[in-house]
Design a protein around this motif. Sequence first.
Motif, PDB file in Angstrom:
ATOM      1  N   HIS A  52      90.880  62.136  96.804  1.00 48.06           N
ATOM      2  CA  HIS A  52      89.531  61.731  97.229  1.00 48.06           C
ATOM      3  C   HIS A  52      89.585  60.289  97.727  1.00 48.06           C
ATOM      4  O   HIS A  52      90.016  59.394  96.998  1.00 48.06           O
ATOM      5  N   PRO A  53      89.142  60.051  98.961  1.00 46.57           N
ATOM      6  CA  PRO A  53      89.321  58.738  99.574  1.00 46.57           C
ATOM      7  C   PRO A  53      88.335  57.655  99.135  1.00 46.57           C
ATOM      8  O   PRO A  53      88.565  56.483  99.388  1.00 46.57           O
ATOM      9  N   GLY A  54      87.243  58.018  98.524  1.00 43.53           N
ATOM     10  CA  GLY A  54      86.248  57.010  98.163  1.00 43.53           C
ATOM     11  C   GLY A  54      85.344  56.677  99.342  1.00 43.53           C
ATOM     12  O   GLY A  54      85.660  56.942 100.501  1.00 43.53           O
ATOM     13  N   ARG A  55      84.231  56.085  99.023  1.00 42.40           N
ATOM     14  CA  ARG A  55      83.172  55.840 100.009  1.00 42.40           C
ATOM     15  C   ARG A  55      83.620  54.934 101.173  1.00 42.40           C
ATOM     16  O   ARG A  55      83.283  55.192 102.321  1.00 42.40           O
ATOM     17  N   GLU A  82      80.625  62.386 104.091  1.00 44.84           N
ATOM     18  CA  GLU A  82      80.826  62.155 102.666  1.00 44.84           C
ATOM     19  C   GLU A  82      80.617  63.445 101.867  1.00 44.84           C
ATOM     20  O   GLU A  82      81.381  63.758 100.956  1.00 44.84           O
ATOM     21  N   ALA A  83      79.601  64.208 102.226  1.00 39.22           N
ATOM     22  CA  ALA A  83      79.336  65.475 101.536  1.00 39.22           C
ATOM     23  C   ALA A  83      80.487  66.453 101.732  1.00 39.22           C
ATOM     24  O   ALA A  83      80.918  67.113 100.782  1.00 39.22           O
ATOM     25  N   LEU A  84      81.001  66.542 102.951  1.00 35.16           N
ATOM     26  CA  LEU A  84      82.082  67.489 103.218  1.00 35.16           C
ATOM     27  C   LEU A  84      83.397  67.049 102.589  1.00 35.16           C
ATOM     28  O   LEU A  84      84.168  67.887 102.110  1.00 35.16           O
ATOM     29  N   VAL A  85      83.660  65.753 102.566  1.00 37.96           N
ATOM     30  CA  VAL A  85      84.854  65.266 101.873  1.00 37.96           C
ATOM     31  C   VAL A  85      84.713  65.564 100.377  1.00 37.96           C
ATOM     32  O   VAL A  85      85.658  66.035  99.741  1.00 37.96           O
ATOM     33  N   GLY A  86      83.533  65.314  99.837  1.00 37.44           N
ATOM     34  CA  GLY A  86      83.302  65.638  98.426  1.00 37.44           C
ATOM     35  C   GLY A  86      83.525  67.113  98.144  1.00 37.44           C
ATOM     36  O   GLY A  86      84.182  67.485  97.166  1.00 37.44           O
ATOM     37  N   PHE A  87      82.991  67.973  99.023  1.00 38.45           N
ATOM     38  CA  PHE A  87      83.189  69.418  98.894  1.00 38.45           C
ATOM     39  C   PHE A  87      84.677  69.764  98.908  1.00 38.45           C
ATOM     40  O   PHE A  87      85.148  70.569  98.101  1.00 38.45           O
ATOM     41  N   ALA A  88      85.418  69.137  99.803  1.00 36.04           N
ATOM     42  CA  ALA A  88      86.853  69.405  99.922  1.00 36.04           C
ATOM     43  C   ALA A  88      87.603  69.063  98.641  1.00 36.04           C
ATOM     44  O   ALA A  88      88.624  69.667  98.331  1.00 36.04           O
ATOM     45  N   ALA A  95      76.267  67.012  98.729  1.00 34.76           N
ATOM     46  CA  ALA A  95      75.713  67.809  99.835  1.00 34.76           C
ATOM     47  C   ALA A  95      74.191  67.800  99.830  1.00 34.76           C
ATOM     48  O   ALA A  95      73.574  68.131 100.830  1.00 34.76           O
ATOM     49  N   ASP A  96      73.575  67.396  98.742  1.00 36.91           N
ATOM     50  CA  ASP A  96      72.120  67.395  98.653  1.00 36.91           C
ATOM     51  C   ASP A  96      71.457  66.470  99.669  1.00 36.91           C
ATOM     52  O   ASP A  96      70.331  66.701 100.065  1.00 36.91           O
ATOM     53  N   GLY A  97      72.119  65.430 100.103  1.00 38.88           N
ATOM     54  CA  GLY A  97      71.518  64.490 101.039  1.00 38.88           C
ATOM     55  C   GLY A  97      71.687  64.860 102.495  1.00 38.88           C
ATOM     56  O   GLY A  97      71.208  64.151 103.376  1.00 38.88           O
ATOM     57  N   ALA A  98      72.348  65.955 102.782  1.00 43.24           N
ATOM     58  CA  ALA A  98      72.621  66.353 104.161  1.00 43.24           C
ATOM     59  C   ALA A  98      71.870  67.629 104.497  1.00 43.24           C
ATOM     60  O   ALA A  98      71.795  68.550 103.694  1.00 43.24           O
ATOM     61  N   SER A  99      71.329  67.678 105.703  1.00 47.30           N
ATOM     62  CA  SER A  99      70.600  68.879 106.121  1.00 47.30           C
ATOM     63  C   SER A  99      71.579  69.989 106.493  1.00 47.30           C
ATOM     64  O   SER A  99      72.704  69.710 106.910  1.00 47.30           O
ATOM     65  N   PRO A 100      71.152  71.231 106.373  1.00 50.19           N
ATOM     66  CA  PRO A 100      72.013  72.344 106.766  1.00 50.19           C
ATOM     67  C   PRO A 100      72.458  72.252 108.233  1.00 50.19           C
ATOM     68  O   PRO A 100      73.611  72.560 108.548  1.00 50.19           O
ATOM     69  N   ASP A 101      71.578  71.825 109.115  1.00 49.87           N
ATOM     70  CA  ASP A 101      71.957  71.684 110.531  1.00 49.87           C
ATOM     71  C   ASP A 101      73.028  70.623 110.720  1.00 49.87           C
ATOM     72  O   ASP A 101      73.964  70.801 111.499  1.00 49.87           O
ATOM     73  N   ASP A 102      72.886  69.502 110.014  1.00 46.87           N
ATOM     74  CA  ASP A 102      73.885  68.437 110.117  1.00 46.87           C
ATOM     75  C   ASP A 102      75.228  68.884 109.556  1.00 46.87           C
ATOM     76  O   ASP A 102      76.281  68.582 110.122  1.00 46.87           O
ATOM     77  N   LEU A 103      75.194  69.629 108.453  1.00 47.32           N
ATOM     78  CA  LEU A 103      76.437  70.140 107.873  1.00 47.32           C
ATOM     79  C   LEU A 103      77.120  71.114 108.833  1.00 47.32           C
ATOM     80  O   LEU A 103      78.330  71.050 109.052  1.00 47.32           O
ATOM     81  N   ARG A 104      76.347  71.997 109.422  1.00 47.93           N
ATOM     82  CA  ARG A 104      76.922  72.975 110.360  1.00 47.93           C
ATOM     83  C   ARG A 104      77.523  72.278 111.576  1.00 47.93           C
ATOM     84  O   ARG A 104      78.612  72.633 112.031  1.00 47.93           O
ATOM     85  N   THR A 105      76.839  71.267 112.084  1.00 48.76           N
ATOM     86  CA  THR A 105      77.371  70.511 113.225  1.00 48.76           C
ATOM     87  C   THR A 105      78.708  69.883 112.862  1.00 48.76           C
ATOM     88  O   THR A 105      79.666  69.951 113.639  1.00 48.76           O
TER      89      THR A 105
END
Length: 141
Positions: A52-55, A82-88, A95-105
Amino acid sequence: MAMNDDEQIVRSALAAPARLPEDVMDRLGDERVTVLLSAATALALRRRFQTHPGRTRILEFTEALQARFPDAAPLIKPIVIEALVGFAFGESELADGASPDDLRTALLVLPYAVISEEDLEGEDLDRFVTEVLQSVYASEQ
């Protein structure tokens, strides 16, 4: 050798950002495509960072992506990366702070962005695609 639909999506995502075959996407449906893109993104990010790379490093990575893809820079949002790196790396709360559209993009851009830096070709690319597909199939069992 003919590719199945799953492999076509993964290979397309690694070959160019947001250039997935629409006919295959229609056959698979949004949910399946998202699963495949998520797996490709997670494995690419783990390959890129290994731990995990950190913020701070995530922000540097985001800025580098925005510089590499200036036309897409407004779509590449630090909170999403940050959400996707955390998920990885096994986190889910970011992921709570990111919209579904932004995540999909981001899922449409990140597999290509990360893997193209490594210039994977031939057998190395084939191994990566196989690893992505195996991770998807293993999670379904």
